[in-house]
Write an enzyme that holds these catalytic residues in place. Structure first.
Site, PDB file in Angstrom:
ATOM      1  N   PHE A   1      46.933  66.834  29.318  1.00 60.81           N
ATOM      2  CA  PHE A   1      47.667  65.612  29.645  1.00 60.81           C
ATOM      3  C   PHE A   1      47.894  64.848  28.351  1.00 60.81           C
ATOM      4  CE2 PHE A   1      48.419  62.981  33.626  1.00 60.81           C
ATOM      5  CZ  PHE A   1      48.853  64.036  34.392  1.00 60.81           C
TER       6      PHE A   1
ATOM      7  N   GLN B   1      52.610  49.611  31.738  1.00 62.80           N
ATOM      8  CA  GLN B   1      52.874  51.011  31.395  1.00 62.80           C
ATOM      9  C   GLN B   1      54.124  51.533  32.096  1.00 62.80           C
ATOM     10  OE1 GLN B   1      50.227  54.569  32.627  1.00 62.80           O
ATOM     11  NE2 GLN B   1      50.208  54.546  30.402  1.00 62.80           N
TER      12      GLN B   1
ATOM     13  N   HIS C   1      55.821  54.854  32.902  1.00 62.62           N
ATOM     14  CA  HIS C   1      55.609  56.303  32.894  1.00 62.62           C
ATOM     15  C   HIS C   1      56.895  56.926  32.381  1.00 62.62           C
ATOM     16  CE1 HIS C   1      54.792  60.365  34.235  1.00 62.62           C
ATOM     17  NE2 HIS C   1      53.558  60.006  34.541  1.00 62.62           N
TER      18      HIS C   1
ATOM     19  N   LEU D   1      57.714  58.896  41.025  1.00 64.54           N
ATOM     20  CA  LEU D   1      56.998  59.565  39.932  1.00 64.54           C
ATOM     21  C   LEU D   1      57.260  61.066  39.845  1.00 64.54           C
ATOM     22  CD1 LEU D   1      54.923  59.068  37.667  1.00 64.54           C
ATOM     23  CD2 LEU D   1      53.152  59.725  39.285  1.00 64.54           C
TER      24      LEU D   1
ATOM     25  N   ARG E   1      47.346  53.123  28.916  1.00 64.82           N
ATOM     26  CA  ARG E   1      46.391  53.932  29.677  1.00 64.82           C
ATOM     27  C   ARG E   1      46.687  55.416  29.521  1.00 64.82           C
ATOM     28  NH1 ARG E   1      46.295  56.484  34.695  1.00 64.82           N
ATOM     29  NH2 ARG E   1      48.331  55.685  35.305  1.00 64.82           N
TER      30      ARG E   1
END
Lengths: 575, 263
Positions: free
Chosen positions: A121, A235, A237, A251, A385
């Site tokens: 990741f 954040q 993404h 997402l 994060r």
């Protein structure tokens, strides 16, 4: 005379996501009374949407991994303003929480030798994310839900909306809310409250979040006197769906890139080689999100305003096994077969690093008896994060918040609740449906305008002019919000829910915008075109505190790490 | 191919579609009726978009349960033109004519489109919990193939559409716990390290025998879980094995009778 039910408990847990459920297990095991409430049905909280995995240095795939490396990744990718003690606790305790979940019955994907499988990741030095295909959150919440149901001692009040926390002499002593199903008001009397209500993604128009994530818990804690921190750190993404419009923002898991998916612009260029030659597609989320943003701004985006994400080379069987949710999502919503076609993706609001300020060890806030955990709390993630750290967060700190709240409740005397204050709040909520006295503004007009403003002016790249304009809009909206009104009753009234969520959203959005104006540098997720550099003098955390009806902003320095921890982290570099 | 799709969707955009939405508040005793709404349709729109438009812009008293709008949470279950489906996963452009949206009929009505599904959590409480082998060294080792069998059932998002479509649950709902709960039992029974066999419990307490394998449940599952083929039939077979085993059968006769099950 105002009618309401009374519910007495030791600990009130707000939120039935992973953090709330994990906390409840600790309270039950200490033979204290616990009541859990959530706006949605049991098992539907935003945790079900978590896809890619839970970060824990169990070192099943890369034997060199350790808590030290996980700690270092978390601090460095949080751009050195995260709480080092929280990062240390997370890195050390996450492996045991994962194995504990396995003992509760969760079934993770396996390595060839039968251990828990881990995937790569962004920002993680080693393959670290324990996962269940791309439905890790679902397995987690179901396992915890099962466990809580079988304890038999937790009272579950789902589809219940809390509107206000009650405090007496500086300590929390209760809350006011109502049941969506029965329409009855409830006054809760308790010794401790855990806020586990998640984030505030839905203050933005384009977001990957469930629609109930409107920052309620954070707003109510703030109103009860709790301090917030890092609210400017939003954040994005890197990969959300862009087409069709109805699912914009949905997402696309980082697992796609973790499993080998590559990003291309419309010229066919693998542009991440240019932005991040070393980590490429798997750099931290803020880096990849900005790269995609720039590609689209520079005219290298698709007609729907995205770039391409391609995993086709891995083959249909692999994709359907490791990314079944993505396969289904694109097939059903966009008519795209991701085993044969590229996905179109663009950044989407995903997570708030900011939230309620807590003590790292105990999840305590500055208000006696009030605890916060998960996305509602702040500190662990700093300015950015890492993927998988939020699922680790809810287990590690969910457990700790449960223990702390139980310990507090067991040793404290219940403060006396002022029922007049509770009744005043019930009257206030009822007055939204009093069509006579107020105006006739629909709360969703205000919510939509707020979302548009946040998405267009408080985005990935910010500047003072836009931020100030957003603040002005919020000020106007707050004024207009005074005239909202709805018809009907209390039961499942979407309009009434809108009125309540609108108030909370305006408050937390104002905290986000004010903090973003305040931070005059670019760091992590907070990028300002008018202050493009990271600055040493801004190695600080911004704190929001309530002062009457105003929001006071101040800064606190980031505490120095002890020598043994400092030695683990690569030193921060300033240009 | 893709361009053609887009053109077709484009042609359907900007039109108004007729939605008939069920309205009833059981507390007022007035009974229920379908109310018509015209909603402007946009590209790629799903039924839930129309319903939330109505409840946020036209009539806030329309009761609807929803959350993720991404087919992940399983909240927005309804009957669309009579078929149990997730509203968030049903594209408007896949349905011709008027779109009728009603609540799940297997559950007691709360209001309009919202039903009381709490009986499912009561059943879940009664299900024998995961019970791993004792004394296995930690961390556990399991084979990926074995794990995969159980994982199919763990995709369940608890939308309860399978419960809704099941005619046994609908018409005789005291007798059979329903497909969702057989899937849950199978997910535990097929855990490689679980030591229990829930098939007997399913038959004795859960009324599994009432299921006559019409496969309606697996047809409506939004997660495409092969409910009948992979959960119900294997559980029925295991239960039959133990029922016809003479020793177990004798044991059963002298132990408990059918326990009361809370509905």
């Amino acid at each position: 005379m105002v009618a309401y039910d009374r519910v007495e408990t030791d600990v009130l847990v707000m939120g039935m996501g992973g953090a709330g459920l994990r906390a409840a297990l600790e309270i039950v095991s200490r033979n204290l009374k616990v009541v859990l409430v959530s706006k949605s049905l049991l098992g539907k909280a935003h945790t079900v949407m978590a896809e890619g995995g839970i970060a824990a240095a169990v070192a099943n795939v890369d034997s060199k991994d350790s808590w030290q490396v996980h700690f270092s990744d978390t601090v460095a990718e949080g751009v050195y303003i995260g709480d080092y003690r929280m990062a240390e606790i997370l890195a050390k305790e996450a492996p045991e929480r994962v194995y504990e979940l396995e003992r509760y019955g969760a079934l993770f994907d396996r390595t060839p030798d039968g251990k828990i499988m881990q995937r790569a990741f962004g920002g993680h030095t080693y393959r670290r994310l324990c996962h269940v295909g791309d439905k890790t959150g679902l397995e987690m919440i179901r396992t915890l839900e099962d466990r809580v149901l079988h304890t038999g001692n937790a009272k579950l009040l789902d589809e219940t909306v809390i509107t206000k926390l009650l405090a007496c002499n500086g300590s929390v002593c209760g809350a006011v809310g109502f049941s969506l199903r029965t329409g009855k008001f409830i006054v809760f009397e308790c010794k401790a409250i855990i806020v586990a209500t998640g984030g505030l993604g839905r203050i933005y128009k384009v977001s990957s979040n469930s629609h109930e994530t409107t920052g309620d818990g954070i707003a109510m804690a703030f109103e009860a006197g709790a301090e917030l921190r890092d609210m400017e750190m939003v954040q994005f993404h890197p990969t959300g769906m862009v087409y069709p419009p109805g699912v914009r923002g949905l997402l696309v898991t980082e697992g796609v890139r973790g499993e080998g998916g590559l990003l291309f612009n419309t010229k066919g260029e693998r542009f991440m080689l240019r932005y991040s030659p070393e980590k490429k597609e798997l750099d931290a989320r803020d880096v990849v999100a900005r790269a995609i943003y720039h590609e689209i701004q520079n005219g290298n985006g698709t007609e729907h305003g995205g770039v391409y994400l391609d995993i086709t080379k891995k083959g249909a069987a692999f994709i359907r096994k490791k990314l079944p949710g993505m396969y289904e999502q694109f097939k059903e919503f966009a008519g795209v077969d991701i085993t044969k076609e590229k996905m179109e993706v663009a950044p989407t609001v995903h997570y708030f690093m900011g939230g309620i300020r807590v003590e790292p060890e105990t999840a305590r806030t500055n208000v006696n008896g009030l605890f916060a955990v998960g996305e509602a709390a702040a500190g662990l993630h700093g300015a950015n994060r890492l993927g998988g750290n939020s699922l680790a967060d809810i287990l590690v700190f969910g457990r700790r918040a449960g223990i702390s709240a139980a310990t507090y409740a067991a040793t404290s005397v219940a403060p006396k609740l002022d029922y007049r204050e509770a009744e005043a709040e019930i009257s206030r909520i009822n007055s939204f449906i009093d069509e006579a006295g107020r105006g006739s503004t629909n709360p969703y007009e205000i919510i939509d305008e707020l979302r548009d403003t946040m998405s267009s002016k408080v985005g990935i790249i910010r500047n003072g002019k836009d931020l100030n304009s957003a603040l002005q809009t919020i000020t106007v909206l707050k004024e207009r919000a005074k005239s909202v009104t709805v018809k009907g009753g209390v039961r499942f009234n979407q309009g009434l829910l809108g009125c309540i969520e609108m108030e909370k959203m305006l408050l937390v959005a104002e905290c986000v915008v004010r903090s973003a104006i305040y931070r005059k540098e670019s760091r992590g997720a907070h990028t300002r075109s008018d202050f493009p550099n990271k600055l040493k003098e801004w190695k600080l955390n911004i704190i929001c505190a309530r002062n009457g009806s105003k929001i006071d902003l101040s800064t606190v320095p980031v505490p120095e790490m002890p020598e043994e921890l400092n030695a683990l982290v690569k030193p921060e570099v300033y240009a | 191919m893709k361009a053609e799709n887009k053109k077709e969707e484009g042609a359907k955009t900007g039109r108004t579609r007729k939605f008939k939405v069920y309205r009833e508040d059981p507390t007022d005793g007035k009974g229920g009726e379908y109310q018509e709404f015209d909603v402007q349709v946009e590209e790629g729109m799903v039924v839930l978009d129309a319903i939330t438009y109505i409840s946020q812009r036209v009539d806030p008293t329309l009761a609807v349960r929803w959350n993720c709008k991404a087919a992940r949470c399983g909240s927005c279950s309804a009957e669309i033109n009579g078929v149990p489906r997730l509203m968030c996963k049903t594209r408007v452009d896949t349905i011709d004519g008027t779109i009728t949206v009603g609540p799940m009929r297997a559950f007691p009505l709360v209001k309009d489109l919202v039903t009381d599904v709490s009986s499912n959590y009561e059943i879940e409480k009664l299900m024998p919990e995961f019970k791993p082998k004792e004394g296995i060294s930690s961390p556990w080792r399991m084979n990926e193939m074995d794990v995969g069998r159980s994982q199919e059932f763990r995709k369940c998002i608890e939308c309860f559409l399978c419960q809704d479509v099941c005619h046994v649950v609908r018409d005789h709902h005291a007798a059979y716990i329903g497909p969702r709960h057989v899937v849950k039992a199978a997910s535990l029974d097929m855990h490689p390290l679980d030591t229990l066999d829930r098939s007997e419990w399913l038959t004795a307490d859960g009324g599994l025998g009432y299921c006559n394998v019409t496969k309606c449940c697996q047809d409506v599952c939004p997660e495409h879980i092969k409910i009948t083929d992979n959960a119900i039939i294997p559980e029925k077979e295991r239960s039959a094995d133990s029922l016809y085993d003479p020793i177990i059968s004798l044991f059963r006769r002298f132990s408990k009778g059918k326990a009361d099950r809370k509905q």
